[in-house]
Design a protein around this motif. Sequence first.
Motif, PDB file in Angstrom:
ATOM      1  N   SER A 138      95.362 -52.163  47.019  1.00 29.93           N
ATOM      2  CA  SER A 138      95.191 -52.935  48.199  1.00 29.93           C
ATOM      3  C   SER A 138      96.370 -54.052  48.386  1.00 29.93           C
ATOM      4  N   TRP A 165      96.083 -53.939  53.765  1.00 26.53           N
ATOM      5  CA  TRP A 165      95.665 -52.444  53.470  1.00 26.53           C
ATOM      6  C   TRP A 165      94.921 -52.349  52.259  1.00 26.53           C
ATOM      7  N   GLU A 167      90.410 -52.116  50.738  1.00 22.99           N
ATOM      8  CA  GLU A 167      89.240 -52.977  50.964  1.00 22.99           C
ATOM      9  C   GLU A 167      89.289 -54.318  50.519  1.00 22.99           C
ATOM     10  N   PRO A 177      85.323 -54.166  55.681  1.00 23.65           N
ATOM     11  CA  PRO A 177      85.385 -52.739  56.078  1.00 23.65           C
ATOM     12  C   PRO A 177      84.715 -51.764  55.212  1.00 23.65           C
ATOM     13  N   ALA A 181      86.468 -45.329  53.675  1.00 21.06           N
ATOM     14  CA  ALA A 181      87.683 -44.817  54.254  1.00 21.06           C
ATOM     15  C   ALA A 181      88.741 -46.175  54.067  1.00 21.06           C
ATOM     16  N   THR A 182      89.892 -45.689  54.153  1.00 27.94           N
ATOM     17  CA  THR A 182      91.004 -46.664  53.931  1.00 27.94           C
ATOM     18  C   THR A 182      91.356 -47.688  55.086  1.00 27.94           C
ATOM     19  N   PRO A 183      90.793 -49.067  54.544  1.00 32.78           N
ATOM     20  CA  PRO A 183      91.138 -49.987  55.931  1.00 32.78           C
ATOM     21  C   PRO A 183      92.400 -50.665  56.283  1.00 32.78           C
ATOM     22  N   SER A 213      90.716 -48.069  60.226  1.00 22.77           N
ATOM     23  CA  SER A 213      90.712 -47.416  58.763  1.00 22.77           C
ATOM     24  C   SER A 213      91.369 -45.919  59.112  1.00 22.77           C
ATOM     25  N   GLU A 215      90.782 -42.343  57.387  1.00 22.10           N
ATOM     26  CA  GLU A 215      89.734 -41.763  57.149  1.00 22.10           C
ATOM     27  C   GLU A 215      90.340 -40.173  56.435  1.00 22.10           C
TER      28      GLU A 215
END
Length: 341
Positions: A138, A165, A167, A177, A181-183, A213, A215
């Motif tokens: 992150s 970038w 969570e 978030p 997924a990657t927020p 995010s 996915e």
Amino acid sequence: MSRILPLLLAPLLLLAVLWSSLWWWSATRLEQQFQQWQAREAARGREFHFTDVEVGGFPTHLRLSFSEVTMSDPSGWYWRGPAAVAESPLWQPRQVRLEFPGTHEFRPPEASMLAPLELATGVAQGELWLDRQGRIESMWLEFERLALAGYFAGATMARELQLAWGETALQERGEMPAVDATPFMLELEDLELPSAAEPPLGRSLDRLLARGSLEGWSGFEPPLAESIPAWAQQGGAVKLEEIALFWGPLRLEGNATLTLDDKARPLGVGTARILGFEATLDAFTEAGLVQEEVTEVARFALLAMSSEDGQGHRQLKAPVTAQDGMLRVGPLPLFPLPPLF
């Protein structure tokens, strides 16, 4: 009293010795890990060089300072950066604070025909959150007073740019978030394009916000021109929970889900609230992005779909789609969308 004082000082002295030993052990380990990282990058063909590297921060922090950084990779890219500092609390070494203001130079491969770039920042700082293997899971970065020169006559300038970038970074900023997924978040304020650029909506972009995010993003690495289309073909998508674009006469807010089609063109659907669409349509027509014979039909259709807001302005609330290489507002085609890669 003379007998009690040594009894009181002894535990404090022991604690000081233990803490100092812990700091020196951690500093030595940090230096070793840094050297191991350099060796791993060199094995991949990326060479990092530092004019001077210092470990400090005693007694509460671990601080790694670089006086100058250069990097070259097998593809021929070269980067030179300013002095930088990475610092973490001794009790939380996987949370790293960064400071790297100054000028960054980027030189592309000679055969690429790309222009060299120079990025100057008055403020450049952020935080990284690392996993147990030392990989970034992150991050949050903030830049102020940016100036980018290279592609056009004059500089591209911005007052502020923020990137988040992962969570943890979003949670630190009060976001909640989705965990599957990657927020991410991007916010740009007061962008001024160079004098040689002539975008249809003018050189001044007031605000750009994208929050959402990624996915299905896992296991994809550079080069992005290969990994992003592969990710899209495997079902990956960008879910934009909030979009805001204030550029010239255009005021757009909405949300969307985007990916790439089999020709690497944008593919997606969303909803938008748009103000200033008439002036925007005129600007696109003048720039040749919308054919003149389509303009009046488009104006009539957009006005028919619009309504009046509480301040007497016409606003358009409609679905926006990107499909088959064309951007549409409702059923109305606006302009073609080329492949991105």
